[in-house]
Design a protein around this motif. Structure first.
Motif, PDB file in Angstrom:
ATOM      1  N   LEU A 245      -4.531  -3.245   2.098  1.00 44.10           N
ATOM      2  CA  LEU A 245      -3.866  -2.171   2.845  1.00 44.10           C
ATOM      3  C   LEU A 245      -4.472  -2.039   4.248  1.00 44.10           C
ATOM      4  N   GLY A 246      -5.790  -2.170   4.340  1.00 41.94           N
ATOM      5  CA  GLY A 246      -6.433  -2.107   5.650  1.00 41.94           C
ATOM      6  C   GLY A 246      -5.971  -3.228   6.561  1.00 41.94           C
ATOM      7  N   LEU A 247      -5.859  -4.443   6.007  1.00 42.31           N
ATOM      8  CA  LEU A 247      -5.438  -5.595   6.799  1.00 42.31           C
ATOM      9  C   LEU A 247      -3.997  -5.467   7.283  1.00 42.31           C
ATOM     10  N   LEU A 248      -3.164  -4.732   6.553  1.00 39.55           N
ATOM     11  CA  LEU A 248      -1.750  -4.591   6.926  1.00 39.55           C
ATOM     12  C   LEU A 248      -1.490  -3.377   7.813  1.00 39.55           C
ATOM     13  N   THR A 249      -2.519  -2.593   8.096  1.00 41.52           N
ATOM     14  CA  THR A 249      -2.362  -1.434   8.969  1.00 41.52           C
ATOM     15  C   THR A 249      -2.267  -1.905  10.420  1.00 41.52           C
ATOM     16  N   ARG A 250      -1.298  -1.393  11.128  1.00 40.31           N
ATOM     17  CA  ARG A 250      -1.033  -1.842  12.500  1.00 40.31           C
ATOM     18  C   ARG A 250      -2.143  -1.404  13.456  1.00 40.31           C
ATOM     19  N   VAL A 251      -2.610  -2.355  14.272  1.00 40.66           N
ATOM     20  CA  VAL A 251      -3.683  -2.058  15.223  1.00 40.66           C
ATOM     21  C   VAL A 251      -3.188  -2.064  16.668  1.00 40.66           C
ATOM     22  N   THR A 252      -1.881  -2.245  16.850  1.00 40.36           N
ATOM     23  CA  THR A 252      -1.303  -2.183  18.191  1.00 40.36           C
ATOM     24  C   THR A 252      -0.643  -0.822  18.399  1.00 40.36           C
TER      25      THR A 252
END
Length: 408
Positions: A245-252
């Motif tokens: 879930l953390g890896l799929l959270t948007r960082v842009t």
């Protein structure tokens, strides 16, 4: 024509520098809270081990949903999922905005981190060779506890260059990614494929909503809880759901947003992870007897000796040797503000295993309570030894830098 190796550390963006500063501050405070929780567990266990065990093994939860778990299992499978969600955010942030955005440029911490996982495992296997079920514990000394490590660094060497803290944090991010991969691949005893597929579908839906720009917390929270549940009952360790879930959270950042979903999640969830989830896990995991019999076991069981040697010796050799090899092979260059003695001091911090080492130790030997307790004692002893060694080396480096003796 061969390209010149990049000088590490790279110049950080303003966004990444801000994220790094907040992470360091929160994890350092969390490390201190976790230390207090560990000390409380040790005191309680040595005053009344029966009442401590009664607390950690108290079961609750709906049996019909296969969630009637002991309290320490709730901490492992539930609270540590929060910890690994934050780890997933860190990995995503590093790959998009941080030191890992360009893998070639981030060769120094990547190679150091990988060697820092491989060498401790080899040291463990060499020391524990021939001991019963020793092969199950090879991954225990591969992990570094970033909260404890940053706390030691902050207390003993706050005057050291920020690049050293960035190196330690970047290594820990790669280390966390390696640890969750190891847990998923090597510590799954049974697998319910249908439940896992449902969990994967829910995680994928979470990622789709992130890409579509959905911002409502109430769209994500039920998905996250359900994804955790289905991964948990599938047989795969539930922390895998957290990191996914953390890896799929948007960082842009989209138009009209002041910050990305990852930044907002990190801002709210990291304090919960560092200030509550991990300390509670530490409290429910670190309570062991420290009498003569218990301490003698850690020096007579080669599995425990392998864990201790892997953490204290293997981690140092792996992290420092990996960094040296990266520079030696021309894959990276060390910044002029750092010296190899600085790298040696921070490499010793890698031996502070604690959180993930305790988790893997229980996954490996949980069925053998006596050995599991001995391994926990060994992890605590090794983490203490690594902390003291690193503190001494860092203190010496701070003093030499203060006196202008950097090259001495």
């Amino acid at each position: 024509m061969r390209r010149a190796a990049e000088v590490w550390p790279l110049r950080p963006t303003v966004r990444y520098a801000r994220t790094l500063a907040e992470a360091l501050r929160t994890e350092t405070i969390g490390g201190i809270v976790m230390l207090l929780a560990t000390m409380a567990a040790l005191v309680w266990a040595n005053v009344s081990i029966d009442s401590y065990e009664a607390l950690r093994t108290a079961g609750f939860g709906p049996e019909s949903l296969h969630l009637n778990l002991e309290l320490y299992k709730w901490a492992q499978n539930g609270l540590l999922t929060i910890f690994f969600f934050v780890a997933g955010l860190e990995v995503k942030e590093e790959f998009v905005h941080g030191e890992l955005a360009n893998l070639r440029k981030a060769a120094l911490p990547i190679i150091a981190a990988i060697a820092g996982m491989v060498v401790p495992a080899l040291v463990y296997l060499a020391v524990s060779w021939g001991a019963e079920d020793a092969s199950r514990g090879w991954a225990i000394p591969t992990a570094t506890d970033i909260a404890f490590a940053l706390a030691v660094l902050a207390v003993t060497a706050s005057a050291m260059p920020a690049a050293l803290r960035a190196f330690l944090l970047t290594c820990a991010v790669v280390d966390d990614l390696g640890a969750i991969t190891i847990i998923a691949l090597f510590y799954t005893d049974h697998l319910d494929v249908v439940m896992l597929l449902v969990g994967a579908a829910l995680i994928a839906l979470y990622g789709l909503l992130q890409r579509r720009g959905v911002r409502s917390l109430w769209a994500y929270l039920p998905l996250a809880v359900l994804a955790w549940y289905f991964v948990e009952v599938s047989g795969v360790h539930a922390t895998v759901a957290g990191v996914a879930l953390g890896l799929l959270t948007r960082v842009t950042t989209n138009a009209g947003e002041d910050s990305s979903p990852a930044e907002r999640a990190d801002h709210y969830v990291r304090p919960i992870s560092a200030g509550f989830a991990v300390p509670v896990f530490a409290f429910l995991s670190a309570g062991v007897r420290l009498d003569g019999d218990s301490l003698s076991v850690i020096f007579s069981d080669r599995v425990v000796l392998g864990v201790m040697a892997g953490l204290v010796i293997g981690k140092f050799l792996g992290v420092f040797g990996g960094a040296w090899l990266a520079v030696r092979l021309g894959l990276a260059r060390l910044s002029e503000e750092l010296h190899w003695r600085d790298m040696a001091a921070v490499s010793a911090l890698g031996g502070i295993g604690f959180t993930v080492s305790l988790l893997i130790g229980d996954l490996a030997f949980g069925a053998d309570q006596e050995r599991a307790t001995a391994v926990t004692t060994g992890v605590l002893a090794a983490s203490l030894a690594a902390s003291m060694l690193a503190a001494v080396l860092l203190h010496v480096r701070v003093r030499k830098r203060r006196n202008g003796l950097d090259d001495v």
